[in-house]
Design a protein around this motif. Structure first.
Motif, PDB file in Angstrom:
ATOM      1  N   PHE A 199     -68.519  21.707 134.416  1.00 10.88           N
ATOM      2  CA  PHE A 199     -68.746  21.962 135.840  1.00 10.88           C
ATOM      3  C   PHE A 199     -68.382  23.385 136.253  1.00 10.88           C
ATOM      4  N   THR A 258     -65.269  19.332 146.031  1.00  8.94           N
ATOM      5  CA  THR A 258     -66.290  18.799 145.128  1.00  8.94           C
ATOM      6  C   THR A 258     -65.571  17.854 144.184  1.00  8.94           C
ATOM      7  N   ALA A 294     -70.607  14.238 140.178  1.00  5.34           N
ATOM      8  CA  ALA A 294     -70.003  15.163 141.136  1.00  5.34           C
ATOM      9  C   ALA A 294     -70.609  14.920 142.508  1.00  5.34           C
ATOM     10  N   SER A 295     -69.766  15.010 143.549  1.00  4.27           N
ATOM     11  CA  SER A 295     -70.232  14.848 144.926  1.00  4.27           C
ATOM     12  C   SER A 295     -69.357  15.682 145.843  1.00  4.27           C
ATOM     13  N   GLY A 296     -69.883  15.961 147.034  1.00  2.00           N
ATOM     14  CA  GLY A 296     -69.098  16.687 148.025  1.00  2.00           C
ATOM     15  C   GLY A 296     -69.272  18.185 147.930  1.00  2.00           C
ATOM     16  N   ARG A 297     -68.359  18.884 148.585  1.00  6.06           N
ATOM     17  CA  ARG A 297     -68.437  20.342 148.633  1.00  6.06           C
ATOM     18  C   ARG A 297     -67.038  20.918 148.678  1.00  6.06           C
ATOM     19  N   ILE A 302     -65.153  15.382 141.223  1.00  8.53           N
ATOM     20  CA  ILE A 302     -65.748  15.164 139.904  1.00  8.53           C
ATOM     21  C   ILE A 302     -65.100  13.928 139.279  1.00  8.53           C
ATOM     22  N   ASP A 319     -64.765  13.742 149.781  1.00  4.84           N
ATOM     23  CA  ASP A 319     -65.841  14.668 149.408  1.00  4.84           C
ATOM     24  C   ASP A 319     -66.207  15.656 150.508  1.00  4.84           C
ATOM     25  N   ASP A 320     -65.593  15.550 151.697  1.00  5.36           N
ATOM     26  CA  ASP A 320     -65.739  16.630 152.673  1.00  5.36           C
ATOM     27  C   ASP A 320     -64.650  17.686 152.502  1.00  5.36           C
ATOM     28  N   GLU A 344     -63.830  23.348 146.720  1.00  2.77           N
ATOM     29  CA  GLU A 344     -63.198  23.592 145.427  1.00  2.77           C
ATOM     30  C   GLU A 344     -63.185  22.308 144.598  1.00  2.77           C
ATOM     31  N   PRO A 345     -63.226  22.421 143.266  1.00  7.75           N
ATOM     32  CA  PRO A 345     -63.333  21.223 142.428  1.00  7.75           C
ATOM     33  C   PRO A 345     -62.042  20.407 142.378  1.00  7.75           C
TER      34      PRO A 345
END
Length: 274
Positions: free
Chosen positions: A82, A47, A15-18, A49, A43-44, A20-21
């Motif tokens: 997650f 999130t 998982a990376s970024g920020r 996955i 990933d900006d 909602e998934p």
């Protein structure tokens, strides 16, 4: 990190970024996650996955079972690991079929579906002969390359790179792009590939599938590369059937549109996520 399924198989995930998934479903069947560039693009916005499907890539080698139902359950294990009650899904090629199957099974757990370079819901026989013809035509641009591809075993990395080079619209850069797909090389799960492709051949094009898609009350974005050697008319069946579908076709891209038009791909997906 590791996600453990309900039958005890360990799946590789990241998982990376920020935000909602957004869960990504890679192509194949029998390949592995090649979405590092996609994660960097998005990933900006979310999130992101990523995961390797059962028996593939960095996930635990196992004996299957190789069914869409089992892979849908594995994808739900990733979701639970997650934590989100609902997630956006992005699937590419075979992964687009898997993401659609998950959305049909669990629509309440999906906020948005991004369907990238899939092949629709009509029978496979409607589009596969044209795909094979176009594949051979592109490989045949170099007769020595075609001959080499024909003599290598199906799980050989050199053969895979030769075949993947046909997937790109920019023919000059196609070998470079294809080589990146195979680095690192985790090996093709040919048993998985054979079983799931056979299941799709029998299960697609049925009245039940069309009816389920007509009832799918979710926003769906279909993203195509106009240069995909799989005829894009194959996806018309899905676009016509879904009640809430939008479609973006990127004119200068092939089967991996984020590689050849990252700006256009990002803009399309960002709009869907919003």
């Amino acid at each position: 990190m590791t996600v453990t399924t309900d039958d005890g198989v360990r799946l590789w995930a990241s998982a990376s970024g920020r935000g909602e998934p957004l869960v990504l479903c890679h192509g194949g069947p029998g390949l592995w996650d090649m979405f590092e560039d996609v994660a960097a693009l998005l990933d900006d916005l979310a999130t992101v996955i990523r995961w390797d499907q059962r028996g593939c890539g960095r996930s635990e080698r196992c004996a299957g079972p190789w069914t869409t139902e089992r892979f849908v359950a594995d994808l739900d294990a990733v979701r639970r690991h997650f934590g989100p009650a609902r997630m956006a899904l992005l699937g590419h090629s075979w992964g687009a079929q898997l993401a659609l199957a998950y959305a049909l099974a669990h629509p309440e757990r999906v906020s948005t579906l991004v369907y990238v370079a899939g092949t629709g819901i009509d029978p496979v026989t409607d589009w596969h002969p044209a795909y094979e013809e176009r594949l051979l035509a592109r490989l045949g641009e170099d007769p020595e390359r075609l001959a080499r591809w024909q003599e290598l075993p199906k799980d050989d990395p050199e053969r895979a790179v030769l075949q993947w080079s046909a997937e790109f619209e920019d023919r000059a850069r196609a070998p470079e792009h294809a080589a990146r797909m195979a680095d690192p090389w985790f090996g093709i799960n040919t048993e998985c590939n054979t079983a799931l492709n056979a299941e799709v051949r029998h299960g697609w094009g049925t009245p039940e599938l069309y009816a389920a898609c007509r009832a799918l009350d979710l926003p769906v974005l279909i993203v195509d590369g106009a240069g995909d050697i799989r005829p894009r008319s194959a996806v018309d069946s899905l676009e016509r059937t879904l009640p809430r579908a939008d479609r973006v076709t990127l004119p200068d891209a092939g089967h991996l549109p984020w590689v050849e038009d990252p700006k256009g791909f990002r803009e399309a997906v960002a709009t869907a996520l919003r």
